[in-house]
Write a protein that holds these residues in place. Sequence first.
Motif, PDB file in Angstrom:
ATOM      1  N   LEU A  23      37.971  32.855  43.737  1.00  0.00           N
ATOM      2  CA  LEU A  23      39.461  32.238  43.482  1.00  0.00           C
ATOM      3  C   LEU A  23      40.144  32.667  42.122  1.00  0.00           C
ATOM      4  O   LEU A  23      41.222  32.927  41.964  1.00  0.00           O
ATOM      5  N   THR A  24      39.135  32.647  41.031  1.00  0.00           N
ATOM      6  CA  THR A  24      39.560  32.892  39.908  1.00  0.00           C
ATOM      7  C   THR A  24      40.019  34.296  39.675  1.00  0.00           C
ATOM      8  O   THR A  24      40.835  34.784  38.928  1.00  0.00           O
ATOM      9  N   PHE A  25      39.210  35.232  40.380  1.00  0.00           N
ATOM     10  CA  PHE A  25      39.669  36.875  40.430  1.00  0.00           C
ATOM     11  C   PHE A  25      40.814  36.942  40.965  1.00  0.00           C
ATOM     12  O   PHE A  25      41.395  38.159  40.793  1.00  0.00           O
ATOM     13  N   LEU A  26      41.450  36.233  41.839  1.00  0.00           N
ATOM     14  CA  LEU A  26      42.819  36.296  42.659  1.00  0.00           C
ATOM     15  C   LEU A  26      43.806  36.311  41.728  1.00  0.00           C
ATOM     16  O   LEU A  26      45.007  36.748  41.887  1.00  0.00           O
ATOM     17  N   ARG A  27      43.584  35.542  40.261  1.00  0.00           N
ATOM     18  CA  ARG A  27      44.757  35.543  39.386  1.00  0.00           C
ATOM     19  C   ARG A  27      44.326  36.574  38.211  1.00  0.00           C
ATOM     20  O   ARG A  27      44.954  36.363  37.401  1.00  0.00           O
ATOM     21  N   ASP A  28      43.347  37.634  38.606  1.00  0.00           N
ATOM     22  CA  ASP A  28      43.206  38.513  37.454  1.00  0.00           C
ATOM     23  C   ASP A  28      44.381  39.325  37.098  1.00  0.00           C
ATOM     24  O   ASP A  28      45.151  39.486  38.028  1.00  0.00           O
ATOM     25  N   ASN A  29      44.417  39.870  35.899  1.00  0.00           N
ATOM     26  CA  ASN A  29      45.497  40.663  35.500  1.00  0.00           C
ATOM     27  C   ASN A  29      45.447  42.012  35.826  1.00  0.00           C
ATOM     28  O   ASN A  29      46.369  42.873  35.571  1.00  0.00           O
ATOM     29  N   ASP A  30      44.337  42.361  36.554  1.00  0.00           N
ATOM     30  CA  ASP A  30      44.239  43.830  36.935  1.00  0.00           C
ATOM     31  C   ASP A  30      44.304  43.974  38.351  1.00  0.00           C
ATOM     32  O   ASP A  30      43.645  43.454  38.996  1.00  0.00           O
ATOM     33  N   GLU A  31      44.942  44.917  39.018  1.00  0.00           N
ATOM     34  CA  GLU A  31      45.082  45.014  40.494  1.00  0.00           C
ATOM     35  C   GLU A  31      44.062  45.334  41.041  1.00  0.00           C
ATOM     36  O   GLU A  31      43.465  44.663  42.169  1.00  0.00           O
ATOM     37  N   ILE A  32      43.060  45.992  40.607  1.00  0.00           N
ATOM     38  CA  ILE A  32      41.756  46.573  41.274  1.00  0.00           C
ATOM     39  C   ILE A  32      40.805  45.325  41.383  1.00  0.00           C
ATOM     40  O   ILE A  32      40.053  45.240  42.423  1.00  0.00           O
ATOM     41  N   VAL A  33      41.070  44.338  40.324  1.00  0.00           N
ATOM     42  CA  VAL A  33      40.134  43.177  40.735  1.00  0.00           C
ATOM     43  C   VAL A  33      40.696  42.282  41.674  1.00  0.00           C
ATOM     44  O   VAL A  33      39.838  41.506  42.460  1.00  0.00           O
ATOM     45  N   VAL A  34      41.784  42.086  41.751  1.00  0.00           N
ATOM     46  CA  VAL A  34      42.509  41.290  42.667  1.00  0.00           C
ATOM     47  C   VAL A  34      42.288  41.826  44.250  1.00  0.00           C
ATOM     48  O   VAL A  34      41.933  41.092  44.959  1.00  0.00           O
TER      49      VAL A  34
END
Length: 242
Positions: free
Chosen positions: A89-100
Amino acid sequence: MAAPTRDQVLSLLAAANNHGDLAVKTSSLKQAKDLLLSIDPSLAADLFPYLLELQSSPESLVRKLLIQIIEEIGFKAAEQSPTLISVLLTFLRDNDEIVVKQSIVSGTNIFCSIFEELIVQFQQYGKVERWLEDIWVWMLKFKDAVFGIALEPGSVGIKLLALKFLEMFVLLFSSDFNDAEKLAAKGIRQAVNVSWLVGHPHPVLDPVVLMSDANRTIGILLNLLQSVGSLPGCLTIAVVNW
């Protein structure tokens, strides 16, 4: 666990977190994953907090790799699994597209696996373990977050993966869906479908609620289909192919 093995894992995780060379970071993290998979689950669980420190790594490739590792080892220590899964859930808000993107891909795979495990565990043992219930709660939160991504303005690549999640949700929770080939193509066994729950009360899964959510999701997809003229090309193709 022998002290050298624990020390080795901690050393590798420290390198993944602090080393100045990105190649060393990713290599160290992969080696740490292999060790975590090779040791007793309860002992590996003691090291998970150190693994999760990497979620604040400034390197997007490290964060992406962490998500992949969570998908791979997430069920190795049952009681720690909810904590690991919550990181998605935290990574859904990441600022890098590849992480999301990786968070959606891994979360989709985990969602299917958890749904299957909920059914199989109850079939075999007549009960569902608490840790599995806790993960399902996180998966429902993940579902709501991905639905939001699908409907909000944003990256086309991310929205495309969110739409694929919506499609998977419909396949799982529409009782009248019986296209075995399409289920198999999505990595979903035909037996693992909400239709199994009809007439088989489950302590966690409510088929009425799930099928209602699936119908609502179909409505979302149909609304998107009606607005294909305003969608980017690849999103239009994804909605039409559904």
